[in-house]
Design a protein around this motif. Structure first.
Motif, PDB file in Angstrom:
ATOM      1  N   GLU A  28       0.839  -1.213   0.000  1.00 43.08           N
ATOM      2  CA  GLU A  28       0.000   0.000   0.000  1.00 43.08           C
ATOM      3  C   GLU A  28       0.872   1.260   0.000  1.00 43.08           C
ATOM      4  OE1 GLU A  28      -2.586  -0.605   3.363  1.00 43.08           O
ATOM      5  OE2 GLU A  28      -4.344  -0.149   2.148  1.00 43.08           O
ATOM      6  N   HIS A  31       2.472   1.664  -3.285  1.00 43.97           N
ATOM      7  CA  HIS A  31       1.420   2.099  -4.229  1.00 43.97           C
ATOM      8  C   HIS A  31       1.263   3.620  -4.152  1.00 43.97           C
ATOM      9  CE1 HIS A  31      -1.908   1.055  -6.852  1.00 43.97           C
ATOM     10  NE2 HIS A  31      -2.786   1.699  -6.115  1.00 43.97           N
ATOM     11  N   ILE A  35       1.946   6.464  -6.936  1.00 39.67           N
ATOM     12  CA  ILE A  35       0.922   7.450  -7.338  1.00 39.67           C
ATOM     13  C   ILE A  35       1.515   8.867  -7.308  1.00 39.67           C
ATOM     14  CG2 ILE A  35      -1.291   8.494  -6.694  1.00 39.67           C
ATOM     15  CD1 ILE A  35      -1.936   5.674  -5.403  1.00 39.67           C
ATOM     16  N   GLY A  81      -0.572  -2.338  -7.357  1.00 38.68           N
ATOM     17  CA  GLY A  81      -2.045  -2.412  -7.403  1.00 38.68           C
ATOM     18  C   GLY A  81      -2.506  -3.834  -7.704  1.00 38.68           C
ATOM     19  N   LYS A 101     -12.608   3.178 -11.222  1.00 35.27           N
ATOM     20  CA  LYS A 101     -11.143   3.278 -11.201  1.00 35.27           C
ATOM     21  C   LYS A 101     -10.561   2.757 -12.510  1.00 35.27           C
ATOM     22  CE  LYS A 101      -7.006   2.232  -8.646  1.00 35.27           C
ATOM     23  NZ  LYS A 101      -6.377   1.933  -7.394  1.00 35.27           N
ATOM     24  N   VAL A 150      -9.012   8.773 -10.618  1.00 30.81           N
ATOM     25  CA  VAL A 150      -8.446   7.453 -10.300  1.00 30.81           C
ATOM     26  C   VAL A 150      -8.024   7.421  -8.820  1.00 30.81           C
ATOM     27  CG1 VAL A 150      -6.582   5.801 -10.786  1.00 30.81           C
ATOM     28  CG2 VAL A 150      -7.616   7.058 -12.668  1.00 30.81           C
ATOM     29  N   THR A 151      -7.429   8.524  -8.370  1.00 30.00           N
ATOM     30  CA  THR A 151      -6.974   8.593  -6.967  1.00 30.00           C
ATOM     31  C   THR A 151      -8.168   8.504  -6.011  1.00 30.00           C
ATOM     32  OG1 THR A 151      -5.170  10.007  -7.711  1.00 30.00           O
ATOM     33  CG2 THR A 151      -5.572   9.956  -5.354  1.00 30.00           C
ATOM     34  N   GLY A 154      -9.632   5.048  -6.172  1.00 28.08           N
ATOM     35  CA  GLY A 154      -8.705   4.126  -5.486  1.00 28.08           C
ATOM     36  C   GLY A 154      -8.923   4.151  -3.985  1.00 28.08           C
ATOM     37  N   ARG A 155      -9.066   5.351  -3.439  1.00 32.89           N
ATOM     38  CA  ARG A 155      -9.299   5.475  -1.988  1.00 32.89           C
ATOM     39  C   ARG A 155     -10.654   4.879  -1.616  1.00 32.89           C
ATOM     40  NH1 ARG A 155      -8.448   6.164   3.186  1.00 32.89           N
ATOM     41  NH2 ARG A 155      -8.081   3.981   2.767  1.00 32.89           N
TER      42      ARG A 155
END
Ligand code: HEM
Length: 160
Positions: A28, A31, A35, A81, A101, A150-151, A154-155
């Protein structure tokens, strides 16, 4: 599809990820660093396409220094990911944010492809202190919004 996801969840790599203490939070963290490396330089390049720093920074210089970092960030985010996806494949694929996403990643990548195949080809005409063409500015706005999306998606994957 369900069979494929179950097969992914039972593979030896998945077992190794599940069985190694602290590996998931390490993935994580990497990742998130990926990002940052992807979105940070890409956003600076997008702002240049929108005209920021036009008098001082050539578009080609910005592209040369920023875009390789962004590409490396994408590879890091994609690899970590996928590794994080494996242990909970069925659960994560079922979340409402998952298609958002994936869809936004596809839009962001298509935008890059179109920008480089078409708009960037005649960059020498607007490389220095000239207004960037509308196509370049549209690409910048799509890039900023899709990577932000996307961010956020993703969250949201952790919740819904
Ligand atoms: C390209 C392939 C990618 C895959 C397969 C992928 C997959 C995943 C997975 C499985 C998670 C964990 C979800 C959970 O906690 O249950 C995650 C988290 C996340 N992803 Fe991705 N991801 C990818 C790329 C990206 C990119 C390019 C971005 C941003 C530009 C991004 C942003 C995030 C964020 C913000 C989180 C939450 C991190 C956290 O709070 O710990 N992902 N991703």
């Amino acid at each position: 599809m369900d069979d494929f996801l179950s097969w992914l969840q039972g593979g030896p790599l998945t077992e190794a990820i599940r069985g190694t203490p602290y590996l998931y939070p390490v993935l994580e963290s990497i990742h998130i660093l990926g990002i940052a490396l992807l979105v940070g330089p890409a956003a600076v390049f997008d702002l240049r396409l929108l005209g920021l720093g036009r008098q001082k920074l050539r578009v080609m210089t910005a592209a040369e220094h920023l875009l390789p970092l962004s590409r490396l960030g994408f590879v890091i985010a994609a690899v970590t990911g996928v590794l994080m996806f494996l242990p909970g494949a069925s659960l994560i694929a079922d979340r409402g944010s998952a298609p958002w996403k994936l869809g936004l990643i596809v839009i962001a990548l298509l935008n890059i492809l179109i920008f480089h195949r078409r708009t960037y080809r005649n960059v020498t005409a607007w490389d220095t202190d000239r207004p960037t063409p509308a196509a370049a500015r549209i690409a910048a706005v799509i890039s900023l919004t899709s990577w932000s999306g996307v961010t956020i998606a993703g969250r949201l994957l952790a919740y819904t």
